[in-house]
Design an enzyme around this catalytic site. Structure first.
Site, PDB file in Angstrom:
ATOM      1  N   ARG A  75      16.732  -0.547 -22.067  1.00  0.00           N
ATOM      2  CA  ARG A  75      15.337  -1.015 -22.111  1.00  0.00           C
ATOM      3  C   ARG A  75      15.141  -2.366 -21.445  1.00  0.00           C
ATOM      4  O   ARG A  75      14.177  -3.074 -21.713  1.00  0.00           O
ATOM      5  CB  ARG A  75      14.818  -1.031 -23.550  1.00  0.00           C
ATOM      6  CG  ARG A  75      14.765   0.346 -24.170  1.00  0.00           C
ATOM      7  CD  ARG A  75      14.126   0.326 -25.545  1.00  0.00           C
ATOM      8  NE  ARG A  75      14.051   1.675 -26.097  1.00  0.00           N
ATOM      9  CZ  ARG A  75      13.640   1.960 -27.326  1.00  0.00           C
ATOM     10  NH1 ARG A  75      13.270   0.973 -28.136  1.00  0.00           N
ATOM     11  NH2 ARG A  75      13.597   3.198 -27.750  1.00  0.00           N
ATOM     12  N   GLU A 108       7.366  -8.646   8.344  1.00  0.00           N
ATOM     13  CA  GLU A 108       6.867  -9.036   7.022  1.00  0.00           C
ATOM     14  C   GLU A 108       6.553 -10.530   6.968  1.00  0.00           C
ATOM     15  O   GLU A 108       5.604 -10.948   6.297  1.00  0.00           O
ATOM     16  CB  GLU A 108       7.894  -8.679   5.948  1.00  0.00           C
ATOM     17  CG  GLU A 108       8.071  -7.182   5.714  1.00  0.00           C
ATOM     18  CD  GLU A 108       6.962  -6.586   4.853  1.00  0.00           C
ATOM     19  OE1 GLU A 108       6.004  -7.302   4.507  1.00  0.00           O
ATOM     20  OE2 GLU A 108       7.065  -5.396   4.530  1.00  0.00           O
ATOM     21  N   LYS A 119       3.974 -15.815  -0.633  1.00  0.00           N
ATOM     22  CA  LYS A 119       4.072 -14.670  -1.545  1.00  0.00           C
ATOM     23  C   LYS A 119       4.205 -15.123  -2.989  1.00  0.00           C
ATOM     24  O   LYS A 119       3.581 -14.549  -3.890  1.00  0.00           O
ATOM     25  CB  LYS A 119       5.252 -13.775  -1.163  1.00  0.00           C
ATOM     26  CG  LYS A 119       5.331 -12.544  -2.049  1.00  0.00           C
ATOM     27  CD  LYS A 119       6.270 -11.485  -1.542  1.00  0.00           C
ATOM     28  CE  LYS A 119       6.172 -10.243  -2.422  1.00  0.00           C
ATOM     29  NZ  LYS A 119       7.073  -9.155  -1.978  1.00  0.00           N
ATOM     30  N   GLU A 147      -0.800  -6.995  -9.602  1.00  0.00           N
ATOM     31  CA  GLU A 147      -1.589  -6.411  -8.524  1.00  0.00           C
ATOM     32  C   GLU A 147      -2.937  -5.881  -9.000  1.00  0.00           C
ATOM     33  O   GLU A 147      -3.346  -4.768  -8.694  1.00  0.00           O
ATOM     34  CB  GLU A 147      -0.796  -5.284  -7.847  1.00  0.00           C
ATOM     35  CG  GLU A 147      -1.226  -5.017  -6.415  1.00  0.00           C
ATOM     36  CD  GLU A 147      -0.289  -4.084  -5.679  1.00  0.00           C
ATOM     37  OE1 GLU A 147      -0.590  -2.894  -5.604  1.00  0.00           O
ATOM     38  OE2 GLU A 147       0.746  -4.570  -5.177  1.00  0.00           O
ATOM     39  N   ARG A 181      -3.130  -9.781  -5.210  1.00  0.00           N
ATOM     40  CA  ARG A 181      -1.795  -9.351  -4.746  1.00  0.00           C
ATOM     41  C   ARG A 181      -1.877  -8.139  -3.816  1.00  0.00           C
ATOM     42  O   ARG A 181      -0.961  -7.893  -3.035  1.00  0.00           O
ATOM     43  CB  ARG A 181      -0.890  -9.051  -5.943  1.00  0.00           C
ATOM     44  CG  ARG A 181       0.533  -8.712  -5.493  1.00  0.00           C
ATOM     45  CD  ARG A 181       1.540  -8.693  -6.618  1.00  0.00           C
ATOM     46  NE  ARG A 181       2.860  -8.350  -6.088  1.00  0.00           N
ATOM     47  CZ  ARG A 181       3.982  -8.403  -6.776  1.00  0.00           C
ATOM     48  NH1 ARG A 181       3.958  -8.764  -8.054  1.00  0.00           N
ATOM     49  NH2 ARG A 181       5.132  -8.080  -6.219  1.00  0.00           N
ATOM     50  N   ASN A 206      -0.195  -5.966   0.705  1.00  0.00           N
ATOM     51  CA  ASN A 206      -0.009  -4.622   1.245  1.00  0.00           C
ATOM     52  C   ASN A 206      -0.584  -4.491   2.653  1.00  0.00           C
ATOM     53  O   ASN A 206      -0.678  -3.370   3.179  1.00  0.00           O
ATOM     54  CB  ASN A 206      -0.677  -3.588   0.323  1.00  0.00           C
ATOM     55  CG  ASN A 206      -0.005  -3.510  -1.040  1.00  0.00           C
ATOM     56  OD1 ASN A 206       1.209  -3.552  -1.148  1.00  0.00           O
ATOM     57  ND2 ASN A 206      -0.811  -3.419  -2.086  1.00  0.00           N
ATOM     58  N   HIS A 242       0.658  -1.849   5.043  1.00  0.00           N
ATOM     59  CA  HIS A 242       1.617  -0.977   4.361  1.00  0.00           C
ATOM     60  C   HIS A 242       1.096   0.426   4.064  1.00  0.00           C
ATOM     61  O   HIS A 242       1.890   1.365   3.965  1.00  0.00           O
ATOM     62  CB  HIS A 242       2.096  -1.644   3.070  1.00  0.00           C
ATOM     63  CG  HIS A 242       3.143  -2.682   3.308  1.00  0.00           C
ATOM     64  ND1 HIS A 242       2.907  -3.796   4.073  1.00  0.00           N
ATOM     65  CD2 HIS A 242       4.441  -2.765   2.906  1.00  0.00           C
ATOM     66  CE1 HIS A 242       4.012  -4.532   4.122  1.00  0.00           C
ATOM     67  NE2 HIS A 242       4.950  -3.929   3.427  1.00  0.00           N
ATOM     68  N   HIS A 274       3.649   3.120   5.263  1.00  0.00           N
ATOM     69  CA  HIS A 274       4.336   4.079   4.402  1.00  0.00           C
ATOM     70  C   HIS A 274       4.094   5.513   4.870  1.00  0.00           C
ATOM     71  O   HIS A 274       4.996   6.363   4.781  1.00  0.00           O
ATOM     72  CB  HIS A 274       3.881   3.904   2.954  1.00  0.00           C
ATOM     73  CG  HIS A 274       4.421   2.662   2.313  1.00  0.00           C
ATOM     74  ND1 HIS A 274       3.898   2.131   1.152  1.00  0.00           N
ATOM     75  CD2 HIS A 274       5.426   1.834   2.677  1.00  0.00           C
ATOM     76  CE1 HIS A 274       4.569   1.038   0.826  1.00  0.00           C
ATOM     77  NE2 HIS A 274       5.496   0.842   1.738  1.00  0.00           N
ATOM     78  N   HIS A 290      11.452  -0.073   8.467  1.00  0.00           N
ATOM     79  CA  HIS A 290      10.272  -0.406   7.669  1.00  0.00           C
ATOM     80  C   HIS A 290       9.413  -1.459   8.370  1.00  0.00           C
ATOM     81  O   HIS A 290       8.191  -1.312   8.467  1.00  0.00           O
ATOM     82  CB  HIS A 290      10.700  -0.923   6.294  1.00  0.00           C
ATOM     83  CG  HIS A 290       9.561  -1.418   5.454  1.00  0.00           C
ATOM     84  ND1 HIS A 290       8.582  -0.584   4.968  1.00  0.00           N
ATOM     85  CD2 HIS A 290       9.236  -2.679   5.042  1.00  0.00           C
ATOM     86  CE1 HIS A 290       7.698  -1.300   4.279  1.00  0.00           C
ATOM     87  NE2 HIS A 290       8.079  -2.569   4.307  1.00  0.00           N
TER      88      HIS A 290
END
Length: 391
Positions: free
Chosen positions: A125, A189, A257, A267, A271, A275, A278, A282, A297
């Site tokens: 956990r 990035e 960031k 997010e 935030r 993206n 992205h 993606h 990427h």
């Protein structure tokens, strides 16, 4: 002067931190040892190919061996970025009798940190974890902000959780043996963060990256080195760029960031700006895997950012305030930096993939669209609407 440490906060509390290596000192193992000192039980998950390629990473690995830190090697590939690998890490931790007070240290690129962070987040956990990113992509993006996860059914990072590392140790010396193409992937990035929040860094970083790429091209033409065999160190030797200049840009990118994550960890709003590019990227990566195409990427992100800039000029909600020359400027800059800018796939064929984007809500995707360098907006559109505009 570059900061030695950047804190990520939530409310008034510190939830994570990024510690920087001193470029002017020796190998990074001693400084990392100081970061690890408070943790009595450390377990290391390491990219299987790393120690053969990086002297800096090898120095870190040797330090861990001296401390008798157990280590586990993982395959760092998009194909292996799955639940099977995560469960393998968890099984190894159980075999080592790792307790709730364990610290799991990931050493590698973004794939390694993503999988290790996810495994540590679900093992018993949740146990503590930390990162030593060895690629530019991981230093400026994947290792900062707490996003962990794996790919699922050919979709990028579909399973994951946001949970912060204890610390990220970012040392520019880890990048020396990085293949130049992988460095460019991280450069995309880094440019992205400065398009979101400029502070004068976009032009500086683009200039540095252009200088590096010009040196790389000259080496190829002279026959000194094949492009795919170049390392960042090979290029830095020929370029008029100092390591501390690159280190400062990496720190500035991380600062952007870290600030955004501190203001919006989960997010819910700001935030989402991270993206940028992205949603398209993606989808491009998913199609690349289906077609067996070779695309990193960062290369997909570069293409995605240019597509987002084009969409900003076509979107009625923001077109009036949009810099009409932005898409052309980004395309020219990225090309000069050695990054691709053209989507290799049919835009309408991307709509189906984009509709399954994990950030879509109610049939709409939160598209991040740049109006100017330092000014990005979030616009909700369906994937079909966005692709129809770009057709």
């Amino acid at each position: 002067m570059m900061k030695k440490e950047i804190e990520i906060c939530s409310g008034t509390g510190i939830i994570s931190r990024v510690v920087f290596g001193d470029v002017g000192s020796g190998m990074p193992d001693c400084a990392l040892a100081e970061c690890l000192a408070p943790y009595p039980e450390v377990f290391a998950v390491i990219d299987a190919n790393l120690t053969d390629k990086s002297s800096a990473a090898g120095s870190v690995y040797a330090m861990l061996q001296e401390r008798n830190v157990p280590s586990y090697a993982v395959e760092a590939s998009e194909q292996a970025k799955n639940m099977e690998t995560v469960l393998g890490i968890c099984s190894w931790l159980m075999d080592c009798n790792a307790g709730r007070d364990a610290l799991v240290l990931a050493i590698g690129g973004g794939i390694t940190t993503d999988m290790t962070g996810f495994a540590a987040s679900v093992y018993k956990r949740g146990v503590r974890f930390a990162y030593v990113p060895t690629t530019l992509l991981a230093q400026v993006d994947a290792s900062v902000g707490g996003k962990t996860g794996v790919n699922f059914e050919q979709y990028k990072n579909m399973l994951g959780i946001i949970r912060q590392p204890e610390f990220t140790y970012a040392d520019i010396r880890m990048l020396g043996s990085l293949p130049y193409r992988d460095f460019l992937s991280g450069a995309a990035e880094m440019l992205k963060t400065f398009i979101i929040e400029d502070n004068g860094n976009y032009a500086v970083s683009a200039g540095v990256l252009k200088e590096l790429h010009s040196a790389a091209v000259q080496q190829c033409r002279s026959g000194e080195c094949e492009f795919r065999k170049m390392t960042l160190s090979d290029v830095m030797v020929k370029a008029a760029v100092e390591w501390d200049v690159l280190a400062n840009l990496v720190a500035e990118s991380i600062k952007v960031k870290a600030g955004i994550v501190s203001r919006d960890q989960f997010e819910g709003g700001e935030r989402r700006k991270l993206n940028l590019g992205h949603t398209f990227a993606h989808a491009i990566e998913t199609l690349a895997r289906r077609h067996g195409d070779d695309l990193t990427h960062g290369e997909a992100v570069a293409i995605g950012i240019v597509m987002a800039a084009r969409l900003a000029g076509l979107c009625p909600d923001i077109a009036p305030s949009h810099d009409c020359a932005l898409a052309a400027r980004l395309e020219a800059d990225f090309t000069a930096c050695g990054l691709p800018v053209r989507c290799p796939y049919d835009i309408l064929g991307m709509a189906e993939v984009m509709s399954k984007d994990k950030k879509s809500e109610g049939g709409k995707v939160h598209f991040v669209l740049p109006c100017a360098v330092g000014d990005v907006r979030i616009v909700d559109l369906s994937a079909a609407e966005a692709c129809a505009m770009l057709k």
